[in-house]
Design a protein around this motif. Structure first.
Motif, PDB file in Angstrom:
ATOM      1  N   ILE A  89       0.850  -1.189   0.000  1.00 49.08           N
ATOM      2  CA  ILE A  89       0.000   0.000   0.000  1.00 49.08           C
ATOM      3  C   ILE A  89       0.884   1.235   0.000  1.00 49.08           C
ATOM      4  O   ILE A  89       1.787   1.384   0.827  1.00 49.08           O
ATOM      5  N   ASP A  91       0.492   4.970   0.678  1.00 43.11           N
ATOM      6  CA  ASP A  91      -0.378   6.000   1.253  1.00 43.11           C
ATOM      7  C   ASP A  91       0.180   7.370   0.883  1.00 43.11           C
ATOM      8  O   ASP A  91       1.160   7.831   1.469  1.00 43.11           O
ATOM      9  N   THR A  98      -5.917   7.515   7.154  1.00 41.96           N
ATOM     10  CA  THR A  98      -4.968   6.533   6.620  1.00 41.96           C
ATOM     11  C   THR A  98      -4.015   6.036   7.701  1.00 41.96           C
ATOM     12  O   THR A  98      -3.514   4.906   7.620  1.00 41.96           O
ATOM     13  N   ARG A 102      -3.582   2.140   8.520  1.00 41.50           N
ATOM     14  CA  ARG A 102      -2.299   1.450   8.679  1.00 41.50           C
ATOM     15  C   ARG A 102      -2.313   0.562   9.916  1.00 41.50           C
ATOM     16  O   ARG A 102      -1.814  -0.576   9.876  1.00 41.50           O
ATOM     17  N   THR A 105      -4.115  -2.632   9.336  1.00 48.04           N
ATOM     18  CA  THR A 105      -3.488  -3.574   8.402  1.00 48.04           C
ATOM     19  C   THR A 105      -2.115  -4.046   8.886  1.00 48.04           C
ATOM     20  O   THR A 105      -1.387  -4.708   8.146  1.00 48.04           O
ATOM     21  N   PHE A 112       3.016  -1.381   4.200  1.00 44.75           N
ATOM     22  CA  PHE A 112       2.222  -0.153   4.144  1.00 44.75           C
ATOM     23  C   PHE A 112       3.206   1.004   4.335  1.00 44.75           C
ATOM     24  O   PHE A 112       3.793   1.159   5.383  1.00 44.75           O
ATOM     25  N   ARG A 113       3.390   1.809   3.276  1.00 45.34           N
ATOM     26  CA  ARG A 113       4.339   2.918   3.345  1.00 45.34           C
ATOM     27  C   ARG A 113       3.597   4.239   3.158  1.00 45.34           C
ATOM     28  O   ARG A 113       2.698   4.347   2.326  1.00 45.34           O
ATOM     29  N   GLN A 114       4.011   5.262   3.914  1.00 42.45           N
ATOM     30  CA  GLN A 114       3.291   6.536   3.930  1.00 42.45           C
ATOM     31  C   GLN A 114       4.173   7.694   3.485  1.00 42.45           C
ATOM     32  O   GLN A 114       5.398   7.657   3.607  1.00 42.45           O
TER      33      GLN A 114
END
Length: 347
Positions: A89, A91, A98, A102, A105, A112-114
């Motif tokens: 993901i 983000d 979000t 995270r 999930t 999951f990277r933002q």
């Protein structure tokens, strides 16, 4: 990097219009380098119309007022994402929603990277005192960084713009064989400090209309905006007010065929830029140094308020803060300067 080509990479950007439009060149760069990796873009239904302009990208519409509302709704969205079996993901939003997503999930089998929004740098850029006035990393670069964290480095210098869209038959019939230069004008902005004085903008419209060389297309949304643009349409025969007369998809098709877009630091500027349309932007209490200059536009395609008179500029990243005495900052951009720049760009 996971090489299963059937599992999608999830990209999240829920709002706003300009920020979603700014993802387009990054998505195009990704598609060019990794054509075999599917992308599913999660956003609001209206903004999905922008992303659907990008070939090979699927859109998943969130229902933030219904099924995906609140914490329970975000948990449902997390389960929906798990059902897609993503390879990761990206983000690109980095907001409370979000962040919670995270958390939901964390124990699912994908990274999951933002986005790093650079809040400290932006705070220094917009400070009233001890301002660190220097250009920051662009939003496009910040988006690209997220993909790199997931194992998909991309080169923004090796990307494309969207192709011109076919005009609806209704517009073809109305415009006929119009050979004039097509100029889009988006005279409004979300905050007063970002909006060119309406009287000055009308003078720009009046003088452009008097030349007889241009067809002027007016873009805007709210009721008050429509009223102003309707009056301009009546006064100046070469003006066409698009508000409420066409679908968003039809407006995008027309934007893609403009010779120039005149806009504020706003979403319409980014919509035009994603098609490679020359875009003249007017800046008030915000500044290009914050990283929101339209993609691949000539640095000379902008006119800025006078920082010698208004040294606190930029007062904020998005233009929400309008210090006392800064109400007339944009008036330092003269009508003649706008007209001269339009002539310079359109030839």
């Amino acid at each position: 990097m996971v090489k299963n080509k059937k599992r999608p990479l999830i990209v999240i950007r829920l709002s706003a219009m300009g920020d979603v439009a700014m993802t387009v060149p990054v998505l195009l760069a990704f598609r060019k380098k990794y054509p075999g990796t599917p992308i599913t873009f999660i956003t609001r239904p209206f903004f999905g119309k922008i992303i659907r302009q990008v070939p090979g990208v699927d859109v998943y519409n969130t229902d933030l007022q219904g099924r995906h509302k609140g914490i329970t709704g975000l948990w449902r969205l997390a389960r929906d994402i798990r059902g897609m079996a993503p390879i990761g993901i990206a983000d690109l939003h980095g907001v409370l929603r979000t962040h919670l997503l995270r958390v939901f999930t964390l124990f699912m089998a994908f990274p999951f990277r933002q986005i790093n929004k650079g809040r400290a740098e932006k705070k220094a850029l917009t400070a009233r005192v001890k301002k660190n006035f220097k250009p920051l990393k662009t939003t496009f670069e910040r988006y690209a960084e997220v993909f790199s964290k997931l194992g998909f480095p991309i080169e923004l210098s090796d990307t494309d713009v969207l192709e011109k869209q076919a005009l609806p038959q209704a517009w073809i019939r109305q415009l006929g064989q119009d050979k004039k230069k097509w100029i889009g004008i988006a005279p409004f902005a979300a905050f007063p400090g970002k909006q060119y004085p309406i009287g000055k903008m009308e003078e720009v419209v009046r003088q452009l209309a008097s030349r007889g060389e241009h067809s002027l297309f007016l873009f805007g949304g709210g009721d008050k905006e429509r009223q102003v643009m309707t009056e301009w349409e009546k006064k100046y025969p070469s003006c066409i007010n698009l508000a409420g007369k066409s679908s968003f998809e039809e407006e995008l098709a027309l934007i893609s065929r403009l010779d120039l877009m005149l806009a504020m630091d706003s979403g319409n500027a980014h919509l035009a830029a994603m098609y490679g349309v020359p875009t003249l932007t007017l800046w008030g209490v915000t500044h290009p140094y914050a990283g929101f200059y339209p993609f691949m536009q000539d640095p000379g395609f902008s006119l800025l308020a006078d920082r010698n008179q208004y040294p606190e500029i930029p007062t904020s990243v998005y233009g929400k803060r309008l210090p006392e005495g800064y109400e007339n900052a944009m008036s330092t951009i003269s009508v003649n300067a706008v007209l001269k720049k339009i002539t310079e760009i359109t030839g």
